[in-house]
Design a protein around this motif. Structure first.
Motif, mmCIF file in Angstrom:
data_model
loop_
_atom_site.group_PDB
_atom_site.id
_atom_site.type_symbol
_atom_site.label_atom_id
_atom_site.label_comp_id
_atom_site.label_asym_id
_atom_site.label_seq_id
_atom_site.Cartn_x
_atom_site.Cartn_y
_atom_site.Cartn_z
ATOM 1 N N LEU B 213 4.176 -4.976 -2.220
ATOM 2 C CA LEU B 213 4.269 -3.630 -1.836
ATOM 3 C C LEU B 213 4.361 -2.308 -2.641
ATOM 4 O O LEU B 213 3.430 -1.380 -2.361
ATOM 5 C CB LEU B 213 5.495 -3.738 -1.141
ATOM 6 C CG LEU B 213 5.787 -2.423 -0.084
ATOM 7 C CD1 LEU B 213 4.792 -2.473 1.168
ATOM 8 C CD2 LEU B 213 7.442 -2.346 0.263
ATOM 9 N N ILE B 214 5.025 -2.577 -3.816
ATOM 10 C CA ILE B 214 4.893 -1.268 -4.706
ATOM 11 C C ILE B 214 3.607 -1.084 -5.378
ATOM 12 O O ILE B 214 3.061 -0.084 -5.313
ATOM 13 C CB ILE B 214 5.752 -1.814 -5.966
ATOM 14 C CG1 ILE B 214 7.547 -1.790 -5.323
ATOM 15 C CG2 ILE B 214 5.724 -0.594 -7.064
ATOM 16 C CD1 ILE B 214 8.521 -2.195 -6.201
ATOM 17 N N CYS B 215 2.872 -2.391 -5.745
ATOM 18 C CA CYS B 215 1.534 -2.270 -6.251
ATOM 19 C C CYS B 215 0.617 -1.902 -5.184
ATOM 20 O O CYS B 215 -0.574 -1.029 -5.653
ATOM 21 C CB CYS B 215 1.129 -3.720 -6.775
ATOM 22 S SG CYS B 215 1.964 -4.357 -8.097
ATOM 23 N N ALA B 216 0.675 -2.084 -3.856
ATOM 24 C CA ALA B 216 -0.273 -1.511 -2.757
ATOM 25 C C ALA B 216 -0.179 -0.013 -2.850
ATOM 26 O O ALA B 216 -1.123 0.730 -2.777
ATOM 27 C CB ALA B 216 0.101 -1.892 -1.520
ATOM 28 N N PHE B 217 1.166 0.367 -2.835
ATOM 29 C CA PHE B 217 1.283 1.973 -3.023
ATOM 30 C C PHE B 217 0.507 2.663 -4.045
ATOM 31 O O PHE B 217 -0.324 3.515 -4.025
ATOM 32 C CB PHE B 217 3.015 2.235 -3.208
ATOM 33 C CG PHE B 217 3.471 2.449 -1.917
ATOM 34 C CD1 PHE B 217 3.914 1.241 -1.287
ATOM 35 C CD2 PHE B 217 3.611 3.885 -1.072
ATOM 36 C CE1 PHE B 217 4.770 1.398 -0.109
ATOM 37 C CE2 PHE B 217 4.352 3.818 -0.042
ATOM 38 C CZ PHE B 217 4.977 2.587 0.566
ATOM 39 N N ALA B 218 0.682 1.734 -5.433
ATOM 40 C CA ALA B 218 -0.090 2.257 -6.547
ATOM 41 C C ALA B 218 -1.740 2.355 -6.352
ATOM 42 O O ALA B 218 -2.215 3.185 -6.544
ATOM 43 C CB ALA B 218 0.389 1.403 -7.743
ATOM 44 N N GLU B 219 -1.971 1.124 -5.809
ATOM 45 C CA GLU B 219 -3.460 1.173 -5.822
ATOM 46 C C GLU B 219 -4.194 1.967 -4.558
ATOM 47 O O GLU B 219 -5.295 2.269 -4.682
ATOM 48 C CB GLU B 219 -3.781 -0.575 -5.005
ATOM 49 C CG GLU B 219 -3.171 -1.667 -5.944
ATOM 50 C CD GLU B 219 -4.504 -1.672 -7.316
ATOM 51 O OE1 GLU B 219 -5.714 -1.376 -6.944
ATOM 52 O OE2 GLU B 219 -4.125 -1.931 -8.365
#
Lengths: 167, 350
Positions: B213-219
């Motif tokens: 989830l955190i990485c999806a925000f960053a991506e």
């Protein structure tokens, strides 16, 4: 011609034209983008050979990661059109001859190799390229070379960090 | 020529229609996401939000779109023109390509034909998503560089390094999930989660979901990781020189990315088109498929709301904080999660 053949010729033409454009582009950023197009075309060939894993990993690793770093460096160095130095005629001649020699050796190697003589590519069939089969082969038959190459990567990573450290 | 081409035309048309429907649906949903974003911002900030165009302002996205299309098209003189145009196109293309592997629903049966509501259930579905995401970086990089503006270039480099850094943690968190599912086919992953007695993957891999989830925000370049468009330091980011619909494409691709990553999260961790506590096999196939699509959409809407909720709640990270979080927190955490998952699987097999 079947659909597969049409796709094959299209991808081959795309790969060759893009590869030539990598060389002929004056702007280094354009060269990088053409190189990405080459990787896409080659991935298309892998898919034709039913090697889906190889195709996708080729895109992730080469087109998605390594070329981004290339682009990074080129963009930051700000190489402009006039920067390219003109080589003299002798240099060009030497380059052509040595490149031609390499091509000749490669072609003769491929033609004479007993392992691939009389064999044709298995288009659309064969399942060794599917991820499950590939994983089984890699972790059973080739587990030692596989692990050794991963150690090689690790050492490269540590080396990069050591070089990149400021003090 | 056509007789020599051995193509299953029925399948071809079926897929073509499916692709058209999914792409137009993605665009339509992205259109209304811009509206939802402004409404959510309004609610969170205790103000009405857009409410002039039509009842409750529901025609606002069309007004915005019309405004973007009608605006003057400016291509800077010193820019690299071809790449300047290519940039937003690539961003949009990469955003739309991911929807090819998402299973949108179970099979429909129309006139004796079984139609799978997924464009391609390929063997390497999860990896395909990663490949397309990693190619999506080029839209930002090319656009930022071709603008020939220092702020744009800096923003583009930030965007690219952020995407690469978080892709790593995202991939590592996914490995743990794939170890439990044992397949990379997204359709198969959903079917496993639908099987009776099998919980959704979130129950087995909560930590992997959090990292993902955190990485999806960053991506997706969303707040708190919207550094490529940090207006306070970079004027407005990699699309500073863009105007008219080219800017619109960049803004729009962000919303489509959000939509698709919500769909991927719902598929991987929340059972995809699975309805909890309902045995779909008892319903007739078409009804089950429709119920499934609605369930998937509900999950996606929840995640989209989460994206917006976080945007209007959490302030932006500093760049060094972003890199520290990515490389020193998320990557080790994902590695540890992978090790634990592997150990547990081994222990269960004993």
């Amino acid at each position: 011609m079947s659909a597969t053949q049409i796709i094959f010729w299209f991808l081959s033409a795309l790969a060759l034209v893009s590869a030539l454009m990598v060389l002929f582009s004056k702007n280094p950023v354009h060269s990088v983008l053409w190189l990405i197009a080459v990787f896409f075309a080659i991935s298309g060939h892998y898919i034709l050979l039913n090697a889906q894993f190889l195709a996708i990993v080729n895109l992730i690793v080469y087109a998605g990661a390594i070329m981004v770093l290339f682009l990074f460096v080129i963009m930051l160095m700000n190489l402009n059109k006039d920067m390219e130095s003109q080589k003299n005629l002798w240099m060009k001649l030497a380059g052509t001859i040595s490149g031609g020699c390499l091509l000749m050796i490669l072609v003769s190697l491929v033609r004479q190799s007993p392992e691939i003589a009389g064999k044709i590519a298995e288009v659309k069939t064969g399942d060794i390229g599917l991820i499950g089969n590939l994983g089984k082969v890699l972790f059973n038959e080739y587990v030692v070379p596989f692990e050794i190459s991963s150690v090689l990567f690790l050492s490269a990573m540590i080396g990069a960090i050591v070089i990149g450290k400021k003090d | 020529m056509t007789t020599l081409l051995a193509i299953d035309w029925a399948l071809f048309t079926e897929k073509l229609i499916l692709i058209a429907v999914i792409i137009f649906a993605s665009l339509g949903i992205a259109l209304y996401m811009t509206f939802a974003e402004r409404k959510v911002a309004g609610i969170l900030q205790d103000r009405p939000g857009p409410n002039r165009a039509g009842p409750f302002g529901i025609f606002q996205p069309f007004a915005d779109g019309l405004k973007l299309i009608m605006k003057e098209e400016i291509i800077p003189n010193t820019s690299n023109k071809a790449l300047f145009v290519l940039g937003p196109g690539l961003a949009m293309l990469a955003a739309l390509m991911t929807c090819a592997v998402v299973p949108w629903g179970n099979k429909l049966e129309i006139a004796g034909r079984t139609i799978a509501l997924q464009i391609a259930d390929i063997n390497v579905g999860v990896l395909y998503v990663f490949a397309v995401t990693s190619v999506g970086v080029y839209g930002i990089m090319i656009g930022g560089w071709a603008s020939n503006n220092k702020f744009s270039l800096l923003a583009a480099l930030r965007g690219a390094s952020q995407a690469i850094s978080y892709e790593l943690a995202m991939g590592l968190s996914m490995i743990a999930v794939l170890m439990t599912t044992g397949t990379l086919q997204l359709g198969e992953i959903v079917k496993q989660q639908m099987a009776p007695g099998h919980l959704w993957n979130i129950a087995y891999q909560p930590l992997a979901f959090l990292i993902f989830l955190i990485c999806a925000f960053a991506e997706c370049n969303r707040t708190p990781f919207d550094l490529p468009e940090a207006e306070s330091e970079l004027n407005s980011g990699y699309h500073q020189e863009y105007s008219s619909m080219k800017l619109g494409f960049y803004l729009f691709s962000e919303y489509i990315n959000m939509f698709i990553s919500s769909a991927i999260m719902a598929t991987l961790f929340f059972g995809g088109y699975d309805v909890p506590f309902l045995n779909e096999s008892l319903l007739s196939p078409n009804v089950a498929a429709l119920v499934g699509i609605i369930a998937l959409m509900a999950k996606i809407v929840f995640f989209i709301f989460l994206f917006m909720w976080v945007r209007w709640t959490v302030p932006r990270f500093r760049y060094d904080q972003l890199m520290n979080l990515g490389w020193k927190k998320l990557v080790p955490l994902a590695l540890a999660n992978m090790l634990i998952t592997g150990a547990v699987i081994l222990w269960l097999q004993k």
